[in-house]
Design a protein around this motif. Structure first.
Motif, PDB file in Angstrom:
ATOM      1  N   ILE A 123       3.610   3.038  -4.982  1.00 38.45           N
ATOM      2  CA  ILE A 123       2.761   3.480  -6.083  1.00 38.45           C
ATOM      3  C   ILE A 123       3.356   2.965  -7.387  1.00 38.45           C
ATOM      4  N   ALA A 130       0.819  -1.210   0.000  1.00 37.80           N
ATOM      5  CA  ALA A 130       0.000   0.000   0.000  1.00 37.80           C
ATOM      6  C   ALA A 130       0.852   1.260   0.000  1.00 37.80           C
ATOM      7  N   GLY A 131       2.096   1.146   0.492  1.00 33.86           N
ATOM      8  CA  GLY A 131       2.969   2.314   0.513  1.00 33.86           C
ATOM      9  C   GLY A 131       3.685   2.550  -0.799  1.00 33.86           C
ATOM     10  N   LYS A 175      -9.307   8.840  -2.040  1.00 29.83           N
ATOM     11  CA  LYS A 175      -8.750   8.243  -0.825  1.00 29.83           C
ATOM     12  C   LYS A 175      -7.268   8.538  -0.625  1.00 29.83           C
ATOM     13  N   ASN A 176      -6.614   9.087  -1.659  1.00 26.26           N
ATOM     14  CA  ASN A 176      -5.151   9.259  -1.599  1.00 26.26           C
ATOM     15  C   ASN A 176      -4.712  10.651  -2.065  1.00 26.26           C
ATOM     16  N   LYS A 177      -5.353  11.660  -1.542  1.00 26.61           N
ATOM     17  CA  LYS A 177      -5.052  13.024  -1.998  1.00 26.61           C
ATOM     18  C   LYS A 177      -3.638  13.473  -1.618  1.00 26.61           C
ATOM     19  N   ASP A 178      -3.140  12.968  -0.515  1.00 26.70           N
ATOM     20  CA  ASP A 178      -1.782  13.344  -0.110  1.00 26.70           C
ATOM     21  C   ASP A 178      -0.761  12.798  -1.106  1.00 26.70           C
ATOM     22  N   ASP A 179      -0.926  11.537  -1.494  1.00 21.48           N
ATOM     23  CA  ASP A 179      -0.022  10.944  -2.486  1.00 21.48           C
ATOM     24  C   ASP A 179      -0.185  11.633  -3.843  1.00 21.48           C
ATOM     25  N   LEU A 213       8.142   9.370  -1.852  1.00 22.49           N
ATOM     26  CA  LEU A 213       7.336   8.377  -2.553  1.00 22.49           C
ATOM     27  C   LEU A 213       8.162   7.163  -2.971  1.00 22.49           C
ATOM     28  N   TRP A 269      -9.523   6.088  -6.382  1.00 16.10           N
ATOM     29  CA  TRP A 269      -8.200   6.118  -5.737  1.00 16.10           C
ATOM     30  C   TRP A 269      -7.878   7.541  -5.305  1.00 16.10           C
ATOM     31  N   GLN A 327      -1.644   1.950  -9.719  1.00 17.97           N
ATOM     32  CA  GLN A 327      -2.356   3.073  -9.107  1.00 17.97           C
ATOM     33  C   GLN A 327      -2.516   4.272 -10.057  1.00 17.97           C
TER      34      GLN A 327
END
Length: 337
Positions: free
Chosen positions: A32, A29-30, A238-242, A61, A235, A84
Motif C-alpha cells: 500500500i 498488490a500486497g 474492494k479492500n475493506k480488510d486493508d 501491512l 478501492w 492507494q
C-alpha cells in the motif's frame, strides 16, 4: 522448421514475460503506497509516526510513504491510480465530489486545520487582517490546495474576491520561508514547524491562527476536520480488510499522541525532521497537539462546516448537492476498542 522453432521460442519468451509481469503485479498488490501532502508538516505527523512506531507492520501491512509538496498533488496521484491512499485534507473529498470523483476519508487526524496565516513583518503595519489583503500577494502550498481554499474563504469573509489579490504557490517548509524572507509574498498560509521558525526569526507575525479549536471556530465558524487518510471509494469497496488495518494502525498512533508529551513524540521522529533545532521542533509540536483527534472519528458537525466554507467562495461547490455521507466513514474506526 526453423521458422516454427523461432515462433515457438518467441511465444515462450512472451509468455515468460507475462508471467513475470503478473507475479510483479501480485507482489505490488500486497503493498500500500500512501502519498502525503508534505510529509514533514506537523498536521500530517501521524503518517511518519505510525511508521516509526511500527504500527503498520504490527497490522501486517507493507506500507510505503511518499511525499508531495501540496495536498492537491497527492490527490492527483490518487486519482491517477499511482497510490492507494492519501494523507491530506478532508475538504478535497467534497470538492472532488462535484467533479464526479468519489473520495472517502476513513480516519480523521485533525479536528482543526493546524494552519496559520502569517503576514510578513515588512508589511504588517498596513496588513492587520484579511480585510487588508486587497492588492497583496498571498502564498499557498499549491493552487487547488486546502491552503488555497482557506485563504480564499478568509478573504471572502471580508468581501474580497479572488480577483482582488494574487495567489502564489510556494510550497512548504524552506520554500515558503524563502518566499516570505525574499518578499515574494506579503502573507501566506502554512503549518508547523514552518510557522514557529518564521515567528522565532521575526520575519512574520500571526494574522489568523487555526492551530487550536478556539482559533478555528473564530475564523471558520466551527470545527474544520482537516488532515485525514482518504481513499477512492472504488478501492475501499474492494479492500475493506486493508482499510480496517490502516485505521487500527493510525488510531494506535493518535492514542500515542494523546498519551505522550511533545518531547516523547519528537524522540520517535527521524532526526532530519528537526535538524539542529530540536527545541524549536518540540515547541512547535506542543502548539500542534490540540489539533489531533483522540480516536480518528469525524467530529460531529465538521463536514457541515467544511461544506459551508467551500460554498462560501468555490463556484464548483456553491449551490450544488453534496452527499456528505459519501465523503467520510467512521465504519472502520468504530470497530476499534
Amino acid at each position: 522448421m526453423k521458422i516454427n522453432m523461432r515462433r515457438t521460442l518467441i511465444s515462450l519468451a512472451i509468455a515468460g514475460t507475462a508471467v513475470m509481469a503478473l507475479s510483479g503485479q501480485a507482489y505490488a498488490a500486497g503493498k500500500i503506497t500512501i502519498m502525503v501532502g508534505g510529509i514533514t508538516k506537523m498536521v500530517y505527523l501521524p503518517a511518519k509516526l505510525t511508521e516509526q512506531l511500527g504500527y503498520f507492520k504490527e497490522e501486517g501491512l507493507d506500507v510505503e510513504l511518499q511525499s508531495q509538496p501540496a495536498g492537491v498533488d497527492a490527490e492527483n496521484e490518487l486519482l491517477a491510480g499511482a497510490v492507494q491512499a492519501v494523507v491530506g485534507f478532508y475538504d478535497h473529498s467534497i470538492d472532488l465530489q462535484t467533479k464526479g470523483k468519489e473520495i472517502t476519508a476513513i480516519v480523521v487526524f485533525g479536528q482543526v486545520p493546524g494552519e496559520v496565516e502569517l503576514v510578513s513583518t515588512k508589511v504588517a503595519a498596513n496588513f492587520k487582517s484579511m480585510a487588508d489583503s486587497k492588492g497583496k500577494t498571498l502564498g499557498v502550498t499549491g493552487l487547488g490546495s486546502s491552503t488555497n481554499f482557506l485563504t480564499q474563504y478568509l478573504a471572502s469573509r471580508h468581501g474580497i474576491t479572488s480577483k482582488e489579490y494574487s495567489l502564489l504557490p510556494v510550497g512548504a517548509d524552506n520554500t515558503f520561508i524563502a518566499a516570505m524572507k525574499q518578499g515574494r509574498i506579503d502573507a501566506g498560509m502554512t503549518t508547523e514547524p514552518t510557522a514557529s521558525q518564521l515567528l522565532k526569526t521575526g520575519d512574520a507575525q500571526v494574522l489568523v491562527d487555526m492551530r487550536t479549536v478556539e482559533g478555528t471556530v473564530k475564523a471558520l465558524g466551527g470545527l474544520y476536520p482537516a488532515s485525514s487518510l482518504y481513499v477512492q471509494r472504488s478501492w475501499l469497496n474492494k479492500n475493506k480488510d486493508d482499510a480496517a488495518k490502516l485505521a487500527r494502525a493510525f488510531v494506535k498512533t493518535l492514542k500515542f499522541i494523546k498519551t505522550h508529551s511533545a518531547e516523547e513524540i519528537a524522540a520517535k521522529m527521524p532526526k532530519d525532521y528537526y535538524g539542529k533545532n530540536k527545541e524549536l521542533y518540540v515547541q512547535a509540536l506542543q502548539n500542534s497537539l490540540p489539533m489531533f483527534t483522540a480516536d480518528g472519528k469525524m467530529p460531529p458537525g465538521g463536514p457541515e462546516t467544511v461544506l459551508s466554507v467551500l460554498s462560501g467562495f468555490n463556484p464548483n461547490v456553491k449551490g450544488k448537492h453534496i452527499d456528505l455521507s459519501k465523503t467520510f466513514t467512521n465504519e472502520f474506526v468504530d470497530q476499534i476498542k
